[in-house]
Design a protein around this motif. Structure first.
Motif, mmCIF file in Angstrom:
data_model
loop_
_atom_site.group_PDB
_atom_site.id
_atom_site.type_symbol
_atom_site.label_atom_id
_atom_site.label_comp_id
_atom_site.label_asym_id
_atom_site.label_seq_id
_atom_site.Cartn_x
_atom_site.Cartn_y
_atom_site.Cartn_z
ATOM 1 N N PHE A 172 11.334 5.415 -8.130
ATOM 2 C CA PHE A 172 10.461 6.010 -9.133
ATOM 3 C C PHE A 172 9.194 5.187 -9.206
ATOM 4 O O PHE A 172 9.245 3.964 -9.295
ATOM 5 N N HIS A 173 8.052 5.856 -9.150
ATOM 6 C CA HIS A 173 6.763 5.187 -9.237
ATOM 7 C C HIS A 173 5.962 5.867 -10.348
ATOM 8 O O HIS A 173 5.709 7.066 -10.287
ATOM 9 N N ARG A 174 5.630 5.091 -11.366
ATOM 10 C CA ARG A 174 4.839 5.618 -12.477
ATOM 11 C C ARG A 174 3.376 5.721 -12.045
ATOM 12 O O ARG A 174 2.830 4.774 -11.483
ATOM 13 N N ILE A 175 2.783 6.874 -12.306
ATOM 14 C CA ILE A 175 1.372 7.076 -11.990
ATOM 15 C C ILE A 175 0.636 7.485 -13.260
ATOM 16 O O ILE A 175 1.234 8.015 -14.197
ATOM 17 N N SER A 176 -0.656 7.235 -13.261
ATOM 18 C CA SER A 176 -1.480 7.620 -14.403
ATOM 19 C C SER A 176 -1.834 9.106 -14.296
ATOM 20 O O SER A 176 -1.657 9.730 -13.242
ATOM 21 N N SER A 177 -2.336 9.635 -15.372
ATOM 22 C CA SER A 177 -2.778 11.028 -15.385
ATOM 23 C C SER A 177 -3.871 11.249 -14.338
ATOM 24 O O SER A 177 -3.887 12.265 -13.641
ATOM 25 N N ARG A 178 -4.764 10.289 -14.215
ATOM 26 C CA ARG A 178 -5.855 10.381 -13.225
ATOM 27 C C ARG A 178 -5.282 10.389 -11.801
ATOM 28 O O ARG A 178 -5.716 11.160 -10.955
ATOM 29 N N GLU A 179 -4.322 9.500 -11.528
ATOM 30 C CA GLU A 179 -3.706 9.455 -10.195
ATOM 31 C C GLU A 179 -2.983 10.766 -9.889
ATOM 32 O O GLU A 179 -3.066 11.285 -8.776
ATOM 33 N N CYS A 180 -2.313 11.295 -10.893
ATOM 34 C CA CYS A 180 -1.621 12.576 -10.714
ATOM 35 C C CYS A 180 -2.627 13.667 -10.380
ATOM 36 O O CYS A 180 -2.431 14.443 -9.434
ATOM 37 N N SER A 181 -3.715 13.718 -11.118
ATOM 38 C CA SER A 181 -4.771 14.711 -10.858
ATOM 39 C C SER A 181 -5.368 14.537 -9.477
ATOM 40 O O SER A 181 -5.677 15.514 -8.794
ATOM 41 N N SER A 182 -5.511 13.298 -9.044
ATOM 42 C CA SER A 182 -6.112 13.058 -7.730
ATOM 43 C C SER A 182 -5.204 13.566 -6.615
ATOM 44 O O SER A 182 -5.682 14.168 -5.644
ATOM 45 N N LEU A 183 -3.905 13.359 -6.740
ATOM 46 C CA LEU A 183 -2.971 13.858 -5.724
ATOM 47 C C LEU A 183 -2.935 15.382 -5.705
ATOM 48 O O LEU A 183 -2.915 16.000 -4.636
ATOM 49 N N ILE A 184 -2.931 15.996 -6.883
ATOM 50 C CA ILE A 184 -2.904 17.458 -6.952
ATOM 51 C C ILE A 184 -4.202 18.044 -6.416
ATOM 52 O O ILE A 184 -4.185 19.058 -5.709
ATOM 53 N N THR A 185 -5.317 17.408 -6.691
ATOM 54 C CA THR A 185 -6.603 17.877 -6.168
ATOM 55 C C THR A 185 -6.629 17.776 -4.655
ATOM 56 O O THR A 185 -7.073 18.704 -3.969
ATOM 57 N N ALA B 181 -14.300 16.444 -4.816
ATOM 58 C CA ALA B 181 -14.185 15.736 -3.540
ATOM 59 C C ALA B 181 -13.902 14.255 -3.780
ATOM 60 O O ALA B 181 -13.066 13.652 -3.086
ATOM 61 N N ALA B 182 -14.559 13.657 -4.762
ATOM 62 C CA ALA B 182 -14.336 12.240 -5.084
ATOM 63 C C ALA B 182 -12.905 12.028 -5.587
ATOM 64 O O ALA B 182 -12.237 11.054 -5.219
ATOM 65 N N LEU B 183 -12.409 12.966 -6.410
ATOM 66 C CA LEU B 183 -11.041 12.865 -6.928
ATOM 67 C C LEU B 183 -10.034 13.009 -5.788
ATOM 68 O O LEU B 183 -9.049 12.267 -5.721
ATOM 69 N N ALA B 184 -10.279 13.939 -4.879
ATOM 70 C CA ALA B 184 -9.392 14.123 -3.720
ATOM 71 C C ALA B 184 -9.390 12.867 -2.848
ATOM 72 O O ALA B 184 -8.343 12.470 -2.328
ATOM 73 N N LEU B 185 -10.532 12.232 -2.699
ATOM 74 C CA LEU B 185 -10.615 11.001 -1.920
ATOM 75 C C LEU B 185 -9.791 9.894 -2.583
ATOM 76 O O LEU B 185 -9.108 9.129 -1.892
ATOM 77 N N GLU B 186 -9.818 9.829 -3.912
ATOM 78 C CA GLU B 186 -8.956 8.877 -4.629
ATOM 79 C C GLU B 186 -7.480 9.180 -4.333
ATOM 80 O O GLU B 186 -6.680 8.277 -4.129
ATOM 81 N N GLY B 187 -7.151 10.471 -4.336
ATOM 82 C CA GLY B 187 -5.785 10.892 -4.046
ATOM 83 C C GLY B 187 -5.352 10.480 -2.660
ATOM 84 O O GLY B 187 -4.211 10.051 -2.451
ATOM 85 N N ARG B 188 -6.256 10.587 -1.700
ATOM 86 C CA ARG B 188 -5.943 10.177 -0.329
ATOM 87 C C ARG B 188 -5.634 8.681 -0.273
ATOM 88 O O ARG B 188 -4.678 8.251 0.368
ATOM 89 N N GLY B 189 -6.443 7.890 -0.963
ATOM 90 C CA GLY B 189 -6.203 6.443 -1.009
ATOM 91 C C GLY B 189 -4.859 6.123 -1.644
ATOM 92 O O GLY B 189 -4.105 5.274 -1.147
ATOM 93 N N LEU B 190 -4.530 6.812 -2.736
ATOM 94 C CA LEU B 190 -3.248 6.609 -3.397
ATOM 95 C C LEU B 190 -2.109 7.000 -2.460
ATOM 96 O O LEU B 190 -1.130 6.260 -2.325
ATOM 97 N N TRP B 191 -2.235 8.152 -1.795
ATOM 98 C CA TRP B 191 -1.190 8.617 -0.882
ATOM 99 C C TRP B 191 -0.943 7.592 0.229
ATOM 100 O O TRP B 191 0.201 7.252 0.521
ATOM 101 N N LEU B 192 -2.011 7.097 0.821
ATOM 102 C CA LEU B 192 -1.858 6.115 1.899
ATOM 103 C C LEU B 192 -1.189 4.834 1.405
ATOM 104 O O LEU B 192 -0.354 4.257 2.100
ATOM 105 N N SER B 193 -1.523 4.403 0.190
ATOM 106 C CA SER B 193 -0.895 3.190 -0.349
ATOM 107 C C SER B 193 0.590 3.426 -0.644
ATOM 108 O O SER B 193 1.414 2.537 -0.437
#
Length: 159
Positions: A89-102, A10-22
């Motif tokens: 093209f926007h470079r993302i980290s492995s963590r950011e990628c995982s957060s979006l997929i989660t 849930a915390a990772l998905a919340l990070e993904g939401r923040g990234l998506w909105l940005s």
């Protein structure tokens, strides 16, 4: 799933939401914009993504495309898709990628996200098609991810 694991997801998905909105704000993404997420570092995934950009734009009537990847692995993402539609093209980290997929696995927050993978989000089984030897990886990705049934590869006929 244990409570701790569920909290972590849930915390990772919340990070993904923040990234998506940005990303929505930074790239002025609209309901007609397409986002291509490449969660693998192997060049073949980014190559397949870039080869399908024109198809994606025409098929989805996109006004712009954002490609997200951890590394372009020497593959250059064009500044436009050949039809005048801008491509970023926007470079993302492995963590950011995982957060979006989660986040995406939790709920499909947009129909405009193409995940260039046969195994992610967890549960996709497309790799089995490649393992049979009847489809090449690029062809499977083009058909499954981009719905590009006219991909230039050839499906081997079974007997």
């Amino acid at each position: 799933m244990t409570g701790k694991l569920l909290e972590e997801k849930a915390a990772l998905a919340l990070e993904g939401r923040g990234l998506w909105l940005s990303l929505l704000e930074k790239y002025s993404l609209s309901s007609r914009s397409q986002v291509v997420l490449v969660p693998h570092k192997e060049a073949v995934y980014m190559e397949t993504a870039t080869e399908n950009l024109s198809w994606l734009v025409s098929h989805k009537k996109a006004d712009r495309v954002l490609v997200l990847g951890m590394d372009s692995a020497g593959v250059e993402v064009p500044g436009n898709t050949g039809s005048g539609v801008p491509c970023f093209f926007h470079r993302i980290s492995s963590r950011e990628c995982s957060s979006l997929i989660t986040l995406y696995a939790l709920y499909e927050f947009t129909v405009n996200l193409q995940v260039v993978s046969l195994s992610l989000p967890e549960g996709r089984k497309g790799q089995g098609l490649v393992d049979t030897g009847r489809l090449e990886l690029k062809e499977a990705l083009s058909v499954i991810v981009f719905e590009n049934y006219g991909y230039g590869g050839s499906i081997q006929s079974g007997t």
